[in-house]
Design an enzyme around this catalytic site. Structure first.
Site, PDB file in Angstrom:
ATOM      1  N   HIS B  36       0.827  -1.206   0.000  1.00  0.00           N
ATOM      2  CA  HIS B  36       0.000   0.000   0.000  1.00  0.00           C
ATOM      3  C   HIS B  36       0.869   1.267   0.000  1.00  0.00           C
ATOM      4  CE1 HIS B  36      -2.010   3.214   2.436  1.00  0.00           C
ATOM      5  NE2 HIS B  36      -2.873   3.091   1.463  1.00  0.00           N
ATOM      6  N   GLU B  39       1.857   1.998  -3.417  1.00  0.00           N
ATOM      7  CA  GLU B  39       0.788   2.637  -4.199  1.00  0.00           C
ATOM      8  C   GLU B  39       0.907   4.164  -4.046  1.00  0.00           C
ATOM      9  OE1 GLU B  39      -3.275   1.757  -2.875  1.00  0.00           O
ATOM     10  OE2 GLU B  39      -3.667   3.827  -3.521  1.00  0.00           O
ATOM     11  N   HIS B  40       1.166   4.633  -2.832  1.00  0.00           N
ATOM     12  CA  HIS B  40       1.341   6.079  -2.626  1.00  0.00           C
ATOM     13  C   HIS B  40       2.584   6.599  -3.368  1.00  0.00           C
ATOM     14  CE1 HIS B  40      -1.354   7.308   0.899  1.00  0.00           C
ATOM     15  NE2 HIS B  40      -1.729   6.086   0.595  1.00  0.00           N
ATOM     16  N   GLU B 116      -3.020   8.486   7.693  1.00  0.00           N
ATOM     17  CA  GLU B 116      -4.147   7.787   7.072  1.00  0.00           C
ATOM     18  C   GLU B 116      -4.599   6.631   7.966  1.00  0.00           C
ATOM     19  OE1 GLU B 116      -3.370   6.434   3.045  1.00  0.00           O
ATOM     20  OE2 GLU B 116      -4.960   4.933   3.139  1.00  0.00           O
TER      21      GLU B 116
END
Lengths: 412, 412
Positions: B36, B39-40, B116
């Site tokens: 993840h 992905e950023h 987040e």
């Protein structure tokens, strides 16, 4: 290779142990059971000796041999008369590097281990429950995984896995030699140089870093209902720091908390649930302080009629809540220290016990200084510290309870 | 690189997606969240474009851009007018290999991700509970680990981890290009050759084998009690096979079972708990069939007064037991097939939905043939098969229940 010698000339006996700093928590993902599997393979043929010869030799001379695997280490031990020490060191150093790992050896031993798992775990509801309690308690750390391995993964272990494991972890630089009993440091040094000293060091291993537990936010239960259960039982566990990971004094306080709560017939749980209420047939507490990473503190009990496991759980919870709220008395703490110290002294009053203490402590990140100072650190624990660790770690909302229950059919 | 084109000329729009066959379940131990995280990072600067330029370009031309990470894959998507397709492919192929990963970029983005996690998980009791339910449900498989990562592990992710991950997994041979909408296979092929076709293939990846679940023997509960909870809720999950791992027909039967049990207002749970009993304010069922490995089947509900979560659980359990005992009717099954088919058709009635369907199926081990035959396989499911999977998989002694409860203080 780290070498520790603990001379003790009271009896003509010596314990020779080699501790490898490799346990089930160090296994590659998907290869659970390989550390324990390897313990079995170490009794197979080497280039120099047929399978079983080492064991037969130990028996012939009237010695005791053994081996064991935990989450953190794998150890091999022989207790023999001092004149047999050179022979033990020859055999033990030989199998450190000279095993003959054929497909046939691997396949045959894998079946032995699957049979061991079937009889010790799969046929024992209490063992099955314990596995799933640990798999629930540790959400991320490999202490979640059973030392013997998951059945579906043991079935897949093969020669490639075994050879990779042997080459990586079985080398002098990943081992600790502990010799306790009727010998001298000079003699051990001389023998070690002639045996282990001839083995080249292995590749440097990376730091021993396992995935760590995240913060836990829930209380969990694990229930196994099985017609084979005759005595129902209850346990509750929390993740707590080990000696290596704890703040100063916390691990010692957890050790004494477990003693006060559940160590023997003078403990709070025994006095309340068995002597006073008659609600339990057995109770206890444990703290697995000598683990490399954060570990478990647990309480357990089996009901005696009446309210069953729910009654036992409620009574145990109440005793913990009482310590959190009111603390322990100084008198009770001192008696616990005495009992605890006596128990530990008794357990170590022979060469095997001494070797075990040093080997397990050194394999899980303690130093010789830690071991030497440990009695003083236990003596220094205050009642406030015991109360503080109970309040900090035995939090109801972060526990895992296990229930072993007879099947409803069996009850009715 | 596998390329799939689904032409659809009803609207002047095209969806361009790249799916990497890498998700959180493929992460190295202790590195949870790196998929993840990556992905950023894919939105940061490349050798050819400053950070944010790709995003701005998509916005400027009135398109939509997005990206998502699951346990099994990471995908990047843009929906734009057909004339912008070459630009999208230029940007997307550029960031497949040309990211500039500096310490500064990593550190800054790690803080964004920690924020987040704090807002989406740590501040949301329902999300926290769901994490620990999954960590309990999967005793060995990495589906246990949250896609966003454990906080203590995210904090440790660094440039070395990111570079290793990029070099290993971001390459044409680990990616699937899916283009759906107003274009042609010939056009896509030509553009793909000019963009992705220029990127050298990466090292061959080993087979995608994750640690598999052992047999489960216990029922488990996970309880989170928190003053922030205003609406209590209940869920129960089981480990069941996914489309890739199931026996023929079982995954399709599980899909229809979830539809009959909890799909919309005509479902059994809705009719019984909400319409008839008035005991729940919401109910449902789900089957996560499009996972690479064995997956979860779940039911859930929130109580409406009365017996609270215990009442909801009891009523849901009774509905499952009724299906196990009596099965489902043919009429009910046919209506479920119709509803299910309609829902699926609706979800896929645009280029993004189509691209999603193909990309997710291909990334989790399905073939184009599986996708083509899927409607026929759903149509062929019998009532007996639905009853059989309910009996085989929704076993009370192998479930994990989650309870989200307001704190006792808040209730009183």
């Amino acid at each position: 290779m780290e070498v520790v010698v603990i001379p003790d000339h009271r009896a003509p006996v010596v314990t020779h142990m080699v501790w490898y700093k490799i346990g089930s928590a160090d296994e590659p993902p998907g290869k659970s059971g390989i550390a324990h599997f390897f313990e079995h393979l170490m009794f197979k043929a080497t280039k120099n000796h047929p399978a079983g010869e080492f064991d037969r030799k130990v028996s012939e001379i009237g010695g005791d041999g053994n081996a064991f695997t935990t989450d953190d280490y794998t150890a091999y031990v022989q207790t023999v008369s001092p004149d047999a020490l050179p022979t033990m060191m020859n055999f033990e150093s030989d199998r450190m590097r000279n095993l003959v790992l054929t497909d046939d050896v691997i396949t045959t031993e894998r079946d032995v281990i699957l049979e061991e798992r079937a009889s010790r775990v799969d046929n024992d509801p209490g063992a099955l429950l314990s596995e799933e309690v640990d798999a629930t308690l540790y959400q991320n750390h490999p202490y979640r995984i059973p030392v013997i391995g998951w059945k579906n993964e043991i079935e897949q272990l093969n020669r490639t896995d075994a050879v990779a494991f042997y080459d990586r972890y079985y080398a002098p630089n990943n081992a600790i030699l502990v010799v306790a009993g009727d010998t001298t440091p000079e003699r051990v040094k001389e023998l070690a140089e002639a045996t282990y000293g001839k083995i080249p060091r292995g590749a440097d291993l990376p730091p021993r870093v396992r995935p760590q537990e995240p913060e836990q936010n829930t209380s969990r239960t694990v229930t196994l209902t099985d017609p084979r259960v005759s005595v129902p039982s209850f346990s509750k566990r929390w993740v707590v720091p080990s000696y290596r990971t704890a703040q100063p004094g916390e691990a010692e306080a957890l050790d004494l908390l477990s003693e006060i709560l559940g160590g023997g017939t003078r403990s709070r749980l025994y006095q309340k649930l068995i002597v006073h209420d008659g609600a339990a047939s057995s109770v206890g507490a444990f703290y697995q302080g000598s683990m490399y990473d954060a570990t478990a503190f647990g309480v357990y009990g089996a009901p005696q009629g009446g309210d069953g496991v729910a009654g036992v759980e409620k009574a145990i919870d109440a005793e913990i809540a009482r310590i959190v709220k009111e603390g322990v008395t100084n008198d009770e703490l001192e008696r616990a220290k005495t009992r605890f110290r006596r128990g530990v002294i008794f357990a170590r009053d022979n060469s095997t016990g001494m070797a075990n203490m040093y080997g397990s402590a050194l394999s899980t990140g303690s130093t010789l200084k830690d071991i030497d100072e440990w009695p003083d650190r236990i003596a220094a624990v205050t009642a406030a510290q015991v109360q503080a660790v109970a309040a900090k770690y035995l939090v109801p909302g972060k526990s895992v309870a296990g229930y072993l229950l007879p099947s409803p059919e069996a009850v009715q």
